[in-house]
Scaffold this motif. Structure first.
Motif, PDB file in Angstrom:
ATOM      1  N   MET A   1      -1.538 -53.156 -40.682  1.00 41.43           N
ATOM      2  CA  MET A   1      -0.677 -54.340 -40.764  1.00 41.43           C
ATOM      3  C   MET A   1       0.008 -54.549 -39.423  1.00 41.43           C
ATOM      4  O   MET A   1       0.495 -53.622 -38.799  1.00 41.43           O
ATOM      5  N   SER A   2       0.060 -55.815 -38.963  1.00 49.35           N
ATOM      6  CA  SER A   2       0.639 -56.124 -37.664  1.00 49.35           C
ATOM      7  C   SER A   2       2.145 -55.944 -37.683  1.00 49.35           C
ATOM      8  O   SER A   2       2.818 -56.253 -38.663  1.00 49.35           O
ATOM      9  N   THR A   3       2.683 -55.433 -36.601  1.00 46.15           N
ATOM     10  CA  THR A   3       4.137 -55.264 -36.471  1.00 46.15           C
ATOM     11  C   THR A   3       4.710 -56.283 -35.503  1.00 46.15           C
ATOM     12  O   THR A   3       5.833 -56.141 -35.062  1.00 46.15           O
ATOM     13  N   SER A   4       3.930 -57.283 -35.137  1.00 47.03           N
ATOM     14  CA  SER A   4       4.400 -58.262 -34.159  1.00 47.03           C
ATOM     15  C   SER A   4       5.454 -59.169 -34.761  1.00 47.03           C
ATOM     16  O   SER A   4       5.530 -59.368 -35.975  1.00 47.03           O
ATOM     17  N   ARG A   5       6.290 -59.711 -33.913  1.00 48.28           N
ATOM     18  CA  ARG A   5       7.336 -60.654 -34.309  1.00 48.28           C
ATOM     19  C   ARG A   5       7.154 -61.937 -33.513  1.00 48.28           C
ATOM     20  O   ARG A   5       6.544 -61.946 -32.439  1.00 48.28           O
ATOM     21  N   VAL A   6       7.663 -63.012 -34.041  1.00 51.56           N
ATOM     22  CA  VAL A   6       7.576 -64.307 -33.375  1.00 51.56           C
ATOM     23  C   VAL A   6       8.984 -64.811 -33.101  1.00 51.56           C
ATOM     24  O   VAL A   6       9.813 -64.914 -34.020  1.00 51.56           O
ATOM     25  N   LEU A   7       9.263 -65.080 -31.822  1.00 48.10           N
ATOM     26  CA  LEU A   7      10.540 -65.636 -31.415  1.00 48.10           C
ATOM     27  C   LEU A   7      10.353 -67.118 -31.129  1.00 48.10           C
ATOM     28  O   LEU A   7       9.522 -67.505 -30.301  1.00 48.10           O
ATOM     29  N   PRO A  18       7.817 -55.027 -31.252  1.00 49.97           N
ATOM     30  CA  PRO A  18       8.955 -54.132 -30.982  1.00 49.97           C
ATOM     31  C   PRO A  18       8.556 -52.843 -30.274  1.00 49.97           C
ATOM     32  O   PRO A  18       9.259 -52.387 -29.374  1.00 49.97           O
ATOM     33  N   ARG A  19       7.428 -52.241 -30.664  1.00 49.01           N
ATOM     34  CA  ARG A  19       7.047 -50.971 -30.040  1.00 49.01           C
ATOM     35  C   ARG A  19       6.708 -51.164 -28.568  1.00 49.01           C
ATOM     36  O   ARG A  19       7.100 -50.360 -27.717  1.00 49.01           O
ATOM     37  N   VAL A  20       5.989 -52.241 -28.252  1.00 50.66           N
ATOM     38  CA  VAL A  20       5.633 -52.496 -26.855  1.00 50.66           C
ATOM     39  C   VAL A  20       6.888 -52.740 -26.025  1.00 50.66           C
ATOM     40  O   VAL A  20       7.028 -52.229 -24.918  1.00 50.66           O
ATOM     41  N   VAL A  21       7.810 -53.529 -26.570  1.00 50.86           N
ATOM     42  CA  VAL A  21       9.063 -53.802 -25.859  1.00 50.86           C
ATOM     43  C   VAL A  21       9.855 -52.509 -25.662  1.00 50.86           C
ATOM     44  O   VAL A  21      10.423 -52.266 -24.595  1.00 50.86           O
ATOM     45  N   ALA A  22       9.885 -51.656 -26.692  1.00 48.88           N
ATOM     46  CA  ALA A  22      10.622 -50.398 -26.585  1.00 48.88           C
ATOM     47  C   ALA A  22      10.002 -49.485 -25.532  1.00 48.88           C
ATOM     48  O   ALA A  22      10.714 -48.856 -24.731  1.00 48.88           O
ATOM     49  N   VAL A  23       8.666 -49.407 -25.508  1.00 51.42           N
ATOM     50  CA  VAL A  23       7.983 -48.582 -24.496  1.00 51.42           C
ATOM     51  C   VAL A  23       8.281 -49.097 -23.098  1.00 51.42           C
ATOM     52  O   VAL A  23       8.584 -48.320 -22.185  1.00 51.42           O
ATOM     53  N   LEU A 278      -2.392 -44.018 -20.401  1.00 51.55           N
ATOM     54  CA  LEU A 278      -1.129 -43.497 -20.926  1.00 51.55           C
ATOM     55  C   LEU A 278      -0.297 -44.605 -21.549  1.00 51.55           C
ATOM     56  O   LEU A 278       0.328 -44.422 -22.602  1.00 51.55           O
ATOM     57  N   ALA A 279      -0.283 -45.770 -20.923  1.00 50.67           N
ATOM     58  CA  ALA A 279       0.462 -46.899 -21.479  1.00 50.67           C
ATOM     59  C   ALA A 279      -0.119 -47.331 -22.809  1.00 50.67           C
ATOM     60  O   ALA A 279       0.622 -47.623 -23.766  1.00 50.67           O
ATOM     61  N   ARG A 280      -1.439 -47.371 -22.899  1.00 53.55           N
ATOM     62  CA  ARG A 280      -2.075 -47.755 -24.162  1.00 53.55           C
ATOM     63  C   ARG A 280      -1.774 -46.738 -25.252  1.00 53.55           C
ATOM     64  O   ARG A 280      -1.556 -47.094 -26.409  1.00 53.55           O
ATOM     65  N   GLY A 281      -1.756 -45.453 -24.874  1.00 51.24           N
ATOM     66  CA  GLY A 281      -1.433 -44.428 -25.867  1.00 51.24           C
ATOM     67  C   GLY A 281      -0.014 -44.550 -26.393  1.00 51.24           C
ATOM     68  O   GLY A 281       0.244 -44.325 -27.576  1.00 51.24           O
ATOM     69  N   LEU A 282       0.928 -44.915 -25.527  1.00 48.98           N
ATOM     70  CA  LEU A 282       2.316 -45.055 -25.963  1.00 48.98           C
ATOM     71  C   LEU A 282       2.535 -46.313 -26.806  1.00 48.98           C
ATOM     72  O   LEU A 282       3.269 -46.290 -27.801  1.00 48.98           O
ATOM     73  N   THR A 283       1.897 -47.408 -26.412  1.00 49.24           N
ATOM     74  CA  THR A 283       2.087 -48.662 -27.163  1.00 49.24           C
ATOM     75  C   THR A 283       1.273 -48.689 -28.450  1.00 49.24           C
ATOM     76  O   THR A 283       1.576 -49.457 -29.359  1.00 49.24           O
ATOM     77  N   ARG A 284       0.209 -47.864 -28.492  1.00 49.76           N
ATOM     78  CA  ARG A 284      -0.687 -47.817 -29.655  1.00 49.76           C
ATOM     79  C   ARG A 284      -1.275 -49.188 -29.962  1.00 49.76           C
ATOM     80  O   ARG A 284      -1.420 -49.579 -31.120  1.00 49.76           O
ATOM     81  N   ARG A 285      -1.590 -49.889 -28.907  1.00 48.40           N
ATOM     82  CA  ARG A 285      -2.195 -51.214 -29.040  1.00 48.40           C
ATOM     83  C   ARG A 285      -3.570 -51.203 -28.408  1.00 48.40           C
ATOM     84  O   ARG A 285      -3.757 -50.673 -27.319  1.00 48.40           O
ATOM     85  N   GLY A 287      -6.869 -52.803 -26.494  1.00 45.93           N
ATOM     86  CA  GLY A 287      -7.002 -53.810 -25.456  1.00 45.93           C
ATOM     87  C   GLY A 287      -6.112 -53.524 -24.263  1.00 45.93           C
ATOM     88  O   GLY A 287      -5.384 -52.532 -24.188  1.00 45.93           O
ATOM     89  N   THR A 288      -6.167 -54.445 -23.319  1.00 49.67           N
ATOM     90  CA  THR A 288      -5.456 -54.289 -22.058  1.00 49.67           C
ATOM     91  C   THR A 288      -3.961 -54.497 -22.225  1.00 49.67           C
ATOM     92  O   THR A 288      -3.527 -55.432 -22.889  1.00 49.67           O
ATOM     93  N   GLN A 289      -3.173 -53.614 -21.624  1.00 51.45           N
ATOM     94  CA  GLN A 289      -1.714 -53.715 -21.640  1.00 51.45           C
ATOM     95  C   GLN A 289      -1.252 -53.777 -20.184  1.00 51.45           C
ATOM     96  O   GLN A 289      -0.966 -52.753 -19.564  1.00 51.45           O
ATOM     97  N   LEU A 290      -1.183 -54.978 -19.624  1.00 51.10           N
ATOM     98  CA  LEU A 290      -0.929 -55.116 -18.198  1.00 51.10           C
ATOM     99  C   LEU A 290       0.486 -54.698 -17.809  1.00 51.10           C
ATOM    100  O   LEU A 290       0.672 -53.913 -16.870  1.00 51.10           O
ATOM    101  N   VAL A 291       1.485 -55.232 -18.492  1.00 50.45           N
ATOM    102  CA  VAL A 291       2.872 -54.917 -18.130  1.00 50.45           C
ATOM    103  C   VAL A 291       3.177 -53.434 -18.342  1.00 50.45           C
ATOM    104  O   VAL A 291       3.714 -52.771 -17.437  1.00 50.45           O
ATOM    105  N   PRO A 292       2.855 -52.847 -19.515  1.00 49.98           N
ATOM    106  CA  PRO A 292       3.091 -51.408 -19.664  1.00 49.98           C
ATOM    107  C   PRO A 292       2.329 -50.568 -18.650  1.00 49.98           C
ATOM    108  O   PRO A 292       2.838 -49.549 -18.180  1.00 49.98           O
TER     109      PRO A 292
END
Length: 342
Positions: A1-7, A18-23, A278-285, A287-292
């Motif tokens: 289940m997705s944990t994404s939020r929409v602002l 939230p997890r990506v932002v926290a990382v 390492l960034a992908r492992g922490l975000t658990r997402r 695909g590509t995680q450019l900012v992390p």
């Protein structure tokens, strides 16, 4: 289940997780904390409170001179170079769809080193000339690798194979240059090849900051296309992505990032390789995680520099990143092997 939020702000919607932002927040805090510690470390230690005071214009004249003139450029150069390497590694690992597809494996960093070595050992010149030759070497290597790998388009596996072959040949040529040089020049070249932040001043930090300010927003703008490209060429083409043009543009951006970073700090190993994973492992997402990845690269290089400042003997930062990268590579190969057996 997705944990994404929409602002939602008016008619604009922004999806975030939230997890990506926290990382990202933790990586920013760790990087800034390490950078402040780097500024405070040295033969004349400065407490964190005095470092912060000097940075905010509330320190005494002597402390401000040490912090702002002598040590801050080193910390900023490490931070910016690490971010550039991490982002470049994420781009190339996405293009090649291979965790080993980083610029230091597929020859671009080695080409940058070749350009610098030719300037140091053959032509001669100062810091600016060495940096320019380093950038030119990376660009020329990338162009040759891209053209050789091009067969009606560039595919990831072919880019990796051609890049690894180019890296091997350039490594041999670099070794030949060093062995034929005079002792003093060979020492200077060997030190540069290790990757170091020693002696970095504003003349290194400002050009790097300018290049990063231009290239990073462009790379982030291509983030959506980069992620769609990971679905496969056919799927990306069906979604309206001009695959080959996008890939060529991303190669230019990635090479630019690794070239300016290498020109500033030398061919620091393994940061571009390890940071995206390492960034992908922490975000658990997936695909590509450019900012992390960029933030992880900055954290790795600044923390490695902090380690060098507290070792009993003086070593370049490339030695520390090399040791950490070797441990990471063993771990990566062992986990990939276990997944294959499973």
């Amino acid at each position: 289940m997705s944990t994404s939020r929409v602002l939602r702000v008016g008619t604009t919607s922004l999806r975030w997780e939230p997890r990506v932002v926290a990382v990202c927040a933790v990586l920013v805090a760790a990087t800034l904390g390490a950078a402040v510690s780097v500024v405070g470390s040295g033969d004349f230690p400065i407490p964190v409170t005095e470092v912060v005071g000097a940075l905010t214009g509330q320190g005494d004249r002597a402390t401000e001179f040490i912090v702002l003139t002598l040590r801050l450029p080193r910390a900023l150069t490490g931070l910016l170079a690490g971010a550039a390497l991490g982002l470049s590694g994420a781009i190339f690992q996405s293009i090649t769809r291979n965790p080993l597809g980083s610029p230091d494996i597929i020859g671009f960093t080695t080409g940058s080193a070749t350009g610098a070595l030719l300037q140091i050992l053959v032509v001669g010149g100062g810091t600016a000339a060495i940096a320019a030759s380093s950038v030119f070497g990376a660009v020329l290597t990338a162009l040759v690798v891209y053209l050789v790998a091009y067969r009606g388009g560039v595919h990831g596996y072919r880019l990796v194979l051609v890049g690894v072959a180019a890296a091997a040949m350039l490594e041999a040529f670099n070794a030949y240059l060093v062995t034929r040089a005079e002792l003093r020049e060979a020492y200077e070249a060997a030190f540069w090849l290790t990757g170091s932040l020693n002696g970095r001043g504003w003349q290194h930090a400002w050009p790097l900051a300018l290049a990063v300010a231009v290239l990073v927003p462009v790379a982030l703008a291509f983030g959506g296309r980069l992620r769609m490209g990971e679905l496969g060429d056919d799927a990306a083409q069906a979604l309206g992505v001009p695959v080959q043009r996008t890939r060529a543009a991303l190669v230019v951006i990635g090479v630019g990032l690794v070239a300016v970073a290498t020109a500033a700090v030398g061919p620091v190993p393994f940061v571009a390789l390890a940071a995206p994973q390492l960034a992908r492992g922490l975000t658990r997402r997936p695909g590509t995680q450019l900012v992390p990845a960029a933030l992880m690269g900055a954290a790795l290089l600044v923390l490695s520099d902090l380690v060098t400042l507290h070792l009993p003997v003086a070593v370049p930062v490339g030695v520390v990143t090399g040791v950490l990268g070797g441990v990471y590579l063993v771990w990566l190969l062992s986990t990939e092997g276990m997944r294959g057996r499973a």
